[in-house]
Scaffold this motif. Structure first.
Motif, short mmCIF file in Angstrom:
data_model
loop_
_atom_site.label_atom_id
_atom_site.label_comp_id
_atom_site.label_asym_id
_atom_site.label_seq_id
_atom_site.Cartn_x
_atom_site.Cartn_y
_atom_site.Cartn_z
N THR A 22 0.85 -1.18 0.00
CA THR A 22 0.00 0.00 0.00
C THR A 22 0.89 1.24 0.00
O THR A 22 2.06 1.18 0.39
CB THR A 22 -0.93 0.02 1.23
N GLY A 23 0.36 2.37 -0.49
CA GLY A 23 1.12 3.61 -0.50
C GLY A 23 2.12 3.71 -1.63
O GLY A 23 2.78 4.73 -1.82
N GLY A 24 2.26 2.65 -2.41
CA GLY A 24 3.21 2.58 -3.50
C GLY A 24 3.39 1.13 -3.89
O GLY A 24 2.73 0.24 -3.36
N PHE A 25 4.31 0.89 -4.81
CA PHE A 25 4.49 -0.46 -5.33
C PHE A 25 5.74 -1.11 -4.74
O PHE A 25 6.61 -0.43 -4.17
CB PHE A 25 4.59 -0.44 -6.86
N TYR A 26 5.80 -2.44 -4.85
CA TYR A 26 6.96 -3.19 -4.37
C TYR A 26 8.22 -2.71 -5.10
O TYR A 26 8.25 -2.60 -6.31
CB TYR A 26 6.76 -4.69 -4.64
N GLY A 27 9.24 -2.39 -4.33
CA GLY A 27 10.49 -1.90 -4.90
C GLY A 27 10.55 -0.39 -5.01
O GLY A 27 11.62 0.16 -5.28
N ASN A 85 -9.41 3.62 0.75
CA ASN A 85 -9.23 3.71 -0.69
C ASN A 85 -7.73 3.80 -0.99
O ASN A 85 -7.06 4.73 -0.54
CB ASN A 85 -9.94 4.94 -1.24
N PRO A 86 -7.17 2.83 -1.71
CA PRO A 86 -5.71 2.81 -1.90
C PRO A 86 -5.16 4.05 -2.59
O PRO A 86 -4.01 4.43 -2.38
CB PRO A 86 -5.49 1.54 -2.74
N ARG A 87 -5.97 4.71 -3.42
CA ARG A 87 -5.48 5.90 -4.12
C ARG A 87 -5.07 6.99 -3.14
O ARG A 87 -4.14 7.76 -3.39
CB ARG A 87 -6.55 6.42 -5.07
N ASN A 88 -5.78 7.03 -1.99
CA ASN A 88 -5.48 8.06 -0.99
C ASN A 88 -4.15 7.82 -0.29
O ASN A 88 -3.63 8.72 0.37
CB ASN A 88 -6.60 8.12 0.05
N THR A 89 -3.60 6.61 -0.40
CA THR A 89 -2.34 6.30 0.28
C THR A 89 -1.13 6.68 -0.57
O THR A 89 0.00 6.64 -0.08
CB THR A 89 -2.26 4.80 0.63
N TRP A 90 -1.37 7.03 -1.83
CA TRP A 90 -0.27 7.41 -2.74
C TRP A 90 -0.10 8.93 -2.75
O TRP A 90 -1.08 9.67 -2.90
CB TRP A 90 -0.59 6.95 -4.16
N ARG A 91 1.15 9.39 -2.62
CA ARG A 91 1.41 10.82 -2.74
C ARG A 91 1.22 11.30 -4.18
O ARG A 91 0.69 12.37 -4.42
CB ARG A 91 2.84 11.14 -2.28
N LYS A 127 -0.76 10.90 -7.18
CA LYS A 127 -2.04 10.33 -7.64
C LYS A 127 -1.99 9.99 -9.13
O LYS A 127 -2.60 9.00 -9.56
CB LYS A 127 -3.18 11.32 -7.37
N LYS A 128 -1.25 10.74 -9.92
CA LYS A 128 -1.15 10.44 -11.36
C LYS A 128 -0.42 9.12 -11.58
O LYS A 128 -0.79 8.34 -12.46
CB LYS A 128 -0.43 11.59 -12.08
N LEU A 129 0.60 8.89 -10.76
CA LEU A 129 1.33 7.63 -10.87
C LEU A 129 0.42 6.47 -10.47
O LEU A 129 0.44 5.41 -11.10
CB LEU A 129 2.58 7.66 -9.99
N LYS A 134 -1.88 5.71 -13.34
CA LYS A 134 -1.14 5.04 -14.42
C LYS A 134 -0.93 3.56 -14.08
O LYS A 134 -1.15 2.67 -14.92
CB LYS A 134 0.20 5.74 -14.62
N LYS A 135 -0.52 3.28 -12.84
CA LYS A 135 -0.30 1.90 -12.41
C LYS A 135 -1.62 1.12 -12.35
O LYS A 135 -1.66 -0.08 -12.66
CB LYS A 135 0.37 1.88 -11.03
N ALA A 136 -2.71 1.81 -11.95
CA ALA A 136 -4.01 1.14 -11.87
C ALA A 136 -4.47 0.71 -13.25
O ALA A 136 -4.97 -0.41 -13.44
CB ALA A 136 -5.04 2.08 -11.23
N LYS A 137 -4.30 1.59 -14.25
CA LYS A 137 -4.70 1.25 -15.61
C LYS A 137 -3.89 0.06 -16.12
O LYS A 137 -4.43 -0.84 -16.78
CB LYS A 137 -4.50 2.46 -16.53
N LYS A 138 -2.61 0.04 -15.78
CA LYS A 138 -1.75 -1.06 -16.21
C LYS A 138 -2.20 -2.38 -15.59
O LYS A 138 -2.25 -3.42 -16.26
CB LYS A 138 -0.30 -0.75 -15.83
N LEU A 139 -2.58 -2.34 -14.30
CA LEU A 139 -3.05 -3.55 -13.63
C LEU A 139 -4.38 -4.01 -14.21
O LEU A 139 -4.59 -5.22 -14.42
CB LEU A 139 -3.18 -3.30 -12.12
#
Length: 521
Positions: free
Chosen positions: A420-425, A477-483, A485-487, A490-495
């Protein structure tokens, strides 16, 4: 030894676990840890070997098996020759034989006769399978399992991919396992039951299960490393089993008599049930033992897929009869490495079918290796949350799931045990704390997510609770955990595209199920 066991002329018949432990130490197959457990090592193959697993192709299996990546055909001619060769090999060596059962259901159990050249592999079998007490295998043909890890196949002669192999013969009920990794033993019989039970209208499941004082059962689906064993081993609930179950009208029953828990990074605080089960009578596999004979569960020198096999009776809070009521809740454990999936989502029966068929998760400290690989760490889709173990076509299992959910009115959830808050790595992504996940599971089991107000996440096509005691509302809502939001978008669309592309390979799926899955906005 009891009156039903003996050792004579190189044959050790039905020895108990204590006898097998003593022999394994005398033969230097295992070494003793300071907590009383014995530890064995499996060499370069410290996990399942998908490239070396086959099913005999004949008139019986020709139209019944979903042949492909996981269910690879093996010529009956080569199998018969290898079976004879392996039988002669075992006849000329000291061997261990045990009569056991798989499946706790008194009607659908399967009797098995295991013949092994290694005492520790027989110890594993005695821990993981069920020792017969009242079931009488009259009118049931035994499954015969040869386990010979020291035998080396010759690929050009035996038609195998390497010197190791696991082959299942469904018609004549025979299995040969030429592999050190003990997980192949339990998974071979798991595949057998997953082939047999659907014909009886029973849903076979790669899941753990527990039950509360209120007699309400919860199922936990997921690949290895996503939390099946850890989350079902709750000191405040009663464990049915940690990995393999069947669901029939009226009950959920365990296939096994023991647990096979990952030990990587376990601690007494986070994993008290597993920790306390590791004692004399437990078999550790690929666990690092230091110079003082103390197990170091944080040391991955031998393998990231270290394990502990222990009998169910080592768990204080367990279901004595190995089965319980049908489930009021199903949890799909998804280790999402992208940080896009919410910590908890609520599914309709159509959405449940979609995500069951998809089986989205990640390989964490994977149980899979091959001759050219070690640790695999990546996002993946595994149909039915256990594609390598299901011999029949996916839609057979999906229809059984929908049928059982519909009849029993079971509530289904996705719980993210990943990031959460970002991706692995990434710099900002964090693995969700196990204590938070436990609180989410408790809320599900207490019915706190039923009839609650929900928010909708478009694209992912998921419903999430507006409020949950254990999570700050802004983080549900996981989007709220990301600083950034555009990233996130982008990652959500890819998933979402990954979900769509993966699901496109499934044919003749009801449109209501397709519409319940992710979509491009």
């Amino acid at each position: 030894m009891n009156k039903y066991s003996y050792s004579k002329d190189g044959i050790n018949f039905n020895l108990n676990k204590t006898n097998l432990i003593e022999i394994s130490l005398l033969r230097c197959e295992t070494k003793l840890a300071n907590n009383g457990a014995v530890c064995a090592e499996t060499g370069i193959r410290s996990g399942r070997s998908p490239d070396d697993r086959f099913i005999v192709y004949d008139q019986f299996t020709q139209w019944e098996i979903d042949w492909g990546e996981f269910n690879k055909p093996f010529d009956i001619k080569y199998f018969e020759a290898l079976w004879l060769r392996l039988g002669n090999y075992l006849n000329n060596r000291e061997s261990f034989i045990s009569l056991l059962h798989v499946c706790a259901d008194p009607i659908h159990y399967q009797p098995i006769r295991i013949i092994a050249e290694s005492s520790w592999h027989m110890l594993f079998s005695k821990i993981m399978f069920i020792s017969p007490k009242k079931f009488n295998p009259v009118n049931k043909q035994e499954w015969i399992i040869f386990i010979a890890p020291l035998f080396n196949c010759i690929p050009i002669r035996d038609n195998t991919n390497s010197e190791y192999t696991t082959i299942i013969d469904f018609k004549k009920k025979r299995i040969l396992i030429i592999m050190h990794y003990a997980g192949e033993i339990k998974k071979s019989m798991f595949s057998v039951l997953n082939f047999i039970l659907p014909e009886q209208g029973i849903l076979p499941m790669h899941c753990s299960a527990n039950v509360g004082e209120d007699k309400n059962t919860t199922l936990f689906f997921g690949l290895s490393g996503t939390g099946k064993t850890t989350l079902s081993s709750d000191p405040n609930r009663y464990l049915i089993g940690d990995d393999e179950h069947g669901w029939k009208n009226g009950s959920v029953f365990n296939y096994e008599g023991g647990c096979y828990a990952k030990t990587s990074n376990i601690s007494i605080n986070n994993d008290p049930v597993i920790w306390n089960a590791i004692k004399f009578g437990t078999l550790l596999e690929n666990v690092f033992i230091d110079e003082n004979s103390i197990p170091d569960y944080d040391n991955m020198t031998i393998s990231s897929n270290s394990r502990a096999a222990y009998p169910l009776e080592f768990i204080k809070n367990r279901v004595f009869y190995n089965y319980a009521n049908e489930p009021i809740a199903i949890v799909f454990l998804t280790c999402d490495m992208t940080g896009i999936i919410p910590m908890v989502s609520l599914l309709s029966k159509e959405a449940a079918a979609y995500h069951f068929i998809s089986g989205y998760t990640a390989k964490i400290g994977s149980t899979e290796i091959s001759a050219n690989s070690n640790l695999i760490l990546e996002s993946t889709f595994s149909t039915c949350f256990g594609a390598p173990f299901f011999p029949r076509a996916y839609d057979i299992y999906a229809k059984l799931l929908i049928n059982r959910i519909s009849l029993f009115k079971t509530n289904v959830y996705i719980v993210n045990t990943g990031w959460t808050g970002g991706f692995y790595g990434g710099k900002l992504g964090n693995r969700i704390n196990i204590s938070i996940t436990r609180q989410i599971i408790n809320a599900i089991q207490q019915g706190k997510l039923i009839n609650t107000k929900n928010n909708y996440i478009p694209g992912l096509n998921l419903f999430i609770p507006i409020y949950l005691e254990c999570i700050n509302s802004k983080f549900i809502n996981p989007r709220n955990t990301w600083r950034n939001k555009k990233l996130y978008d982008k990652k959500a669309k890819k998933l979402i595209l990954k979900f769509i592309n993966n699901f496109s390979k499934f044919q003749n799926i009801d449109k209501s199920i397709i519409n319940a899955g992710p979509y491009i906005l």
